[in-house]
Design a protein around this motif. Structure first.
Motif, PDB file in Angstrom:
ATOM      1  N   ILE A 142       0.851  -1.201   0.000  1.00  0.00           N
ATOM      2  CA  ILE A 142       0.000   0.000   0.000  1.00  0.00           C
ATOM      3  C   ILE A 142       0.884   1.248   0.000  1.00  0.00           C
ATOM      4  CG2 ILE A 142      -1.555   1.406   1.418  1.00  0.00           C
ATOM      5  CD1 ILE A 142      -2.988  -1.193   2.233  1.00  0.00           C
ATOM      6  N   LEU A 143       1.902   1.279   0.880  1.00  0.00           N
ATOM      7  CA  LEU A 143       2.755   2.467   0.990  1.00  0.00           C
ATOM      8  C   LEU A 143       3.593   2.682  -0.270  1.00  0.00           C
ATOM      9  CD1 LEU A 143       4.022   2.202   4.683  1.00  0.00           C
ATOM     10  CD2 LEU A 143       2.125   3.566   3.770  1.00  0.00           C
ATOM     11  N   ALA A 144       4.038   1.588  -0.902  1.00  0.00           N
ATOM     12  CA  ALA A 144       4.868   1.731  -2.112  1.00  0.00           C
ATOM     13  C   ALA A 144       4.032   2.287  -3.256  1.00  0.00           C
ATOM     14  CB  ALA A 144       5.451   0.380  -2.511  1.00  0.00           C
ATOM     15  N   THR A 145       2.727   2.047  -3.200  1.00  0.00           N
ATOM     16  CA  THR A 145       1.825   2.548  -4.246  1.00  0.00           C
ATOM     17  C   THR A 145       1.389   3.964  -3.921  1.00  0.00           C
ATOM     18  OG1 THR A 145       1.025   0.263  -4.429  1.00  0.00           O
ATOM     19  CG2 THR A 145      -0.253   1.952  -5.574  1.00  0.00           C
ATOM     20  N   ALA A 146       1.007   4.182  -2.662  1.00  0.00           N
ATOM     21  CA  ALA A 146       0.423   5.474  -2.277  1.00  0.00           C
ATOM     22  C   ALA A 146       1.493   6.473  -1.830  1.00  0.00           C
ATOM     23  CB  ALA A 146      -0.579   5.259  -1.150  1.00  0.00           C
ATOM     24  N   GLY A 147       2.676   5.981  -1.454  1.00  0.00           N
ATOM     25  CA  GLY A 147       3.716   6.880  -0.927  1.00  0.00           C
ATOM     26  C   GLY A 147       3.600   6.971   0.584  1.00  0.00           C
ATOM     27  N   ARG A 148       2.420   7.346   1.069  1.00  0.00           N
ATOM     28  CA  ARG A 148       2.168   7.325   2.503  1.00  0.00           C
ATOM     29  C   ARG A 148       0.686   7.118   2.744  1.00  0.00           C
ATOM     30  NH1 ARG A 148       1.964  13.182   5.561  1.00  0.00           N
ATOM     31  NH2 ARG A 148       0.231  14.049   4.376  1.00  0.00           N
ATOM     32  N   ALA A 163      13.182  -2.080  11.447  1.00  0.00           N
ATOM     33  CA  ALA A 163      13.990  -2.543  10.306  1.00  0.00           C
ATOM     34  C   ALA A 163      14.395  -1.378   9.410  1.00  0.00           C
ATOM     35  CB  ALA A 163      13.189  -3.566   9.499  1.00  0.00           C
ATOM     36  N   GLY A 164      13.844  -0.193   9.683  1.00  0.00           N
ATOM     37  CA  GLY A 164      14.179   0.977   8.862  1.00  0.00           C
ATOM     38  C   GLY A 164      13.382   1.041   7.571  1.00  0.00           C
ATOM     39  N   TYR A 165      12.266   0.299   7.512  1.00  0.00           N
ATOM     40  CA  TYR A 165      11.498   0.228   6.265  1.00  0.00           C
ATOM     41  C   TYR A 165      10.366   1.256   6.205  1.00  0.00           C
ATOM     42  CZ  TYR A 165      13.837  -4.286   5.357  1.00  0.00           C
ATOM     43  OH  TYR A 165      14.767  -5.276   5.129  1.00  0.00           O
ATOM     44  N   VAL A 166       9.948   1.813   7.343  1.00  0.00           N
ATOM     45  CA  VAL A 166       8.909   2.857   7.334  1.00  0.00           C
ATOM     46  C   VAL A 166       9.307   3.995   8.285  1.00  0.00           C
ATOM     47  CG1 VAL A 166       7.018   1.229   6.825  1.00  0.00           C
ATOM     48  CG2 VAL A 166       7.511   1.866   9.214  1.00  0.00           C
ATOM     49  N   GLU A 167       8.714   5.164   8.020  1.00  0.00           N
ATOM     50  CA  GLU A 167       8.802   6.313   8.930  1.00  0.00           C
ATOM     51  C   GLU A 167       7.394   6.549   9.491  1.00  0.00           C
ATOM     52  OE1 GLU A 167      11.210   8.010  10.042  1.00  0.00           O
ATOM     53  OE2 GLU A 167      12.813   7.203   8.759  1.00  0.00           O
ATOM     54  N   ARG A 195      -7.288  16.630  17.101  1.00  0.00           N
ATOM     55  CA  ARG A 195      -7.392  15.221  16.737  1.00  0.00           C
ATOM     56  C   ARG A 195      -6.015  14.697  16.301  1.00  0.00           C
ATOM     57  NH1 ARG A 195      -9.926  11.767  13.125  1.00  0.00           N
ATOM     58  NH2 ARG A 195      -9.245  13.097  11.416  1.00  0.00           N
ATOM     59  N   PRO A 196      -5.484  13.670  16.959  1.00  0.00           N
ATOM     60  CA  PRO A 196      -4.193  13.107  16.547  1.00  0.00           C
ATOM     61  C   PRO A 196      -4.357  12.355  15.225  1.00  0.00           C
ATOM     62  CG  PRO A 196      -5.156  11.750  18.290  1.00  0.00           C
ATOM     63  CD  PRO A 196      -6.070  12.933  18.110  1.00  0.00           C
ATOM     64  N   ARG A 197      -3.318  12.436  14.398  1.00  0.00           N
ATOM     65  CA  ARG A 197      -3.349  11.689  13.137  1.00  0.00           C
ATOM     66  C   ARG A 197      -1.947  11.152  12.869  1.00  0.00           C
ATOM     67  NH1 ARG A 197      -6.115  13.548   7.355  1.00  0.00           N
ATOM     68  NH2 ARG A 197      -6.250  11.432   6.507  1.00  0.00           N
ATOM     69  N   THR A 198      -1.830   9.851  12.656  1.00  0.00           N
ATOM     70  CA  THR A 198      -0.517   9.223  12.465  1.00  0.00           C
ATOM     71  C   THR A 198      -0.321   8.867  11.002  1.00  0.00           C
ATOM     72  OG1 THR A 198      -0.599   8.324  14.699  1.00  0.00           O
ATOM     73  CG2 THR A 198       0.941   7.282  13.162  1.00  0.00           C
ATOM     74  N   TRP A 199       0.750   9.413  10.419  1.00  0.00           N
ATOM     75  CA  TRP A 199       1.058   9.141   9.018  1.00  0.00           C
ATOM     76  C   TRP A 199       2.215   8.136   8.926  1.00  0.00           C
ATOM     77  CZ3 TRP A 199      -1.841  10.627   4.997  1.00  0.00           C
ATOM     78  CH2 TRP A 199      -2.779  11.675   5.200  1.00  0.00           C
ATOM     79  N   VAL A 200       2.108   7.232   7.988  1.00  0.00           N
ATOM     80  CA  VAL A 200       3.152   6.223   7.799  1.00  0.00           C
ATOM     81  C   VAL A 200       3.657   6.331   6.371  1.00  0.00           C
ATOM     82  CG1 VAL A 200       3.755   3.770   8.023  1.00  0.00           C
ATOM     83  CG2 VAL A 200       1.863   4.710   9.375  1.00  0.00           C
ATOM     84  N   SER A 201       4.970   6.360   6.194  1.00  0.00           N
ATOM     85  CA  SER A 201       5.520   6.410   4.828  1.00  0.00           C
ATOM     86  C   SER A 201       6.631   5.368   4.694  1.00  0.00           C
ATOM     87  CB  SER A 201       6.057   7.810   4.537  1.00  0.00           C
ATOM     88  OG  SER A 201       6.949   8.203   5.566  1.00  0.00           O
ATOM     89  N   ILE A 202       6.875   4.945   3.451  1.00  0.00           N
ATOM     90  CA  ILE A 202       7.907   3.944   3.197  1.00  0.00           C
ATOM     91  C   ILE A 202       9.238   4.653   2.983  1.00  0.00           C
ATOM     92  CG2 ILE A 202       7.462   3.887   0.689  1.00  0.00           C
ATOM     93  CD1 ILE A 202       7.847   0.781   0.871  1.00  0.00           C
ATOM     94  N   THR A 203      10.322   4.038   3.460  1.00  0.00           N
ATOM     95  CA  THR A 203      11.648   4.639   3.287  1.00  0.00           C
ATOM     96  C   THR A 203      12.302   4.074   2.023  1.00  0.00           C
ATOM     97  OG1 THR A 203      12.712   2.827   4.485  1.00  0.00           O
ATOM     98  CG2 THR A 203      11.955   4.725   5.813  1.00  0.00           C
ATOM     99  N   GLU A 254       0.461  -3.979  -8.276  1.00  0.00           N
ATOM    100  CA  GLU A 254       0.163  -2.545  -8.083  1.00  0.00           C
ATOM    101  C   GLU A 254       1.417  -1.744  -7.784  1.00  0.00           C
ATOM    102  OE1 GLU A 254      -4.007  -3.419  -5.718  1.00  0.00           O
ATOM    103  OE2 GLU A 254      -2.619  -1.886  -4.968  1.00  0.00           O
ATOM    104  N   VAL A 255       2.461  -2.443  -7.323  1.00  0.00           N
ATOM    105  CA  VAL A 255       3.649  -1.731  -6.826  1.00  0.00           C
ATOM    106  C   VAL A 255       4.481  -1.230  -8.006  1.00  0.00           C
ATOM    107  CG1 VAL A 255       5.786  -1.960  -5.506  1.00  0.00           C
ATOM    108  CG2 VAL A 255       3.705  -3.131  -4.730  1.00  0.00           C
ATOM    109  N   PRO A 256       4.680   0.092  -8.122  1.00  0.00           N
ATOM    110  CA  PRO A 256       5.496   0.627  -9.213  1.00  0.00           C
ATOM    111  C   PRO A 256       6.895  -0.007  -9.208  1.00  0.00           C
ATOM    112  CG  PRO A 256       5.013   2.358  -7.570  1.00  0.00           C
ATOM    113  CD  PRO A 256       4.230   1.141  -7.184  1.00  0.00           C
ATOM    114  N   GLY A 257       7.271  -0.597 -10.352  1.00  0.00           N
ATOM    115  CA  GLY A 257       8.595  -1.234 -10.443  1.00  0.00           C
ATOM    116  C   GLY A 257       8.640  -2.546  -9.692  1.00  0.00           C
ATOM    117  N   GLY A 258       7.470  -3.056  -9.262  1.00  0.00           N
ATOM    118  CA  GLY A 258       7.455  -4.274  -8.422  1.00  0.00           C
ATOM    119  C   GLY A 258       7.381  -5.538  -9.253  1.00  0.00           C
TER     120      GLY A 258
END
Lengths: 102, 102
Positions: free
Chosen positions: A24-30, A57-61, A70-78, B98-102
């Motif tokens: 999902i993150l690799a497609t959406a970015g975050r 593992a260093g795979y997400v931020e 309202r708290p909101r938590t964003w997750v993105s791929i590194t 769905e993953v770009p470059g995947g």
């Protein structure tokens, strides 16, 4: 590359929910925590544990913000997360492309 | 089909070694214990445990034979195993395509 492709699968990436998070993150970015939780049909606690494994593992931020009060938590791929997912998908494809009708 | 494809992944199939076992068997039809152990780079005990899970799920048949006095164990995939693997691969492809470059 020697050995069966299954030996190149990264268990940190391969676990069903974590693979869902990263694709999902690799497609959406975050994505935000709620979007991930509802789409992957997991509990807050389950998602939190898997995000922690991926963070270690260093795979997400993970970014905790507030919208008003309202708290909101964003997750993105590194970059490392994209690399790990790409390598994992390569090994997965090598496995499943051999399967007749697969 | 509703929901994220990760919700359709079968954990019995998805585990790294078990996915390796099923993809080898679906391609080869059957294989002996030693071939599986050496190709998947696992111990006798580890392979035995994963085969038991797949056997209990009805996804493999296990046949113990003797060649002279040497025991030889053959493992083959069942119709249910092929169906489970095919459905699993379909969900996996929906995720990774769905993953770009995947």
């Amino acid at each position: 590359m020697t050995g069966h492709p299954s030996t190149r699968l990264d268990d940190t990436v391969h676990q069903r929910v974590r693979l869902g998070i990263l694709t999902i993150l690799a497609t959406a970015g975050r994505a935000d925590f709620t979007y991930l939780r509802d789409n992957l049909e997991v509990t807050d606690g389950n998602l939190g544990r898997h995000l922690e494994v991926l963070y270690q593992a260093g795979y997400v931020e993970i970014e905790k913000t507030f919208e008003g009060r309202r708290p909101r938590t964003w997750v993105s791929i590194t970059r490392a997360g994209r690399r790990a997912l790409k390598d994992h998908i390569l090994a997965l494809r090598q496995m499943i492309d051999e399967v007749p009708g697969g």
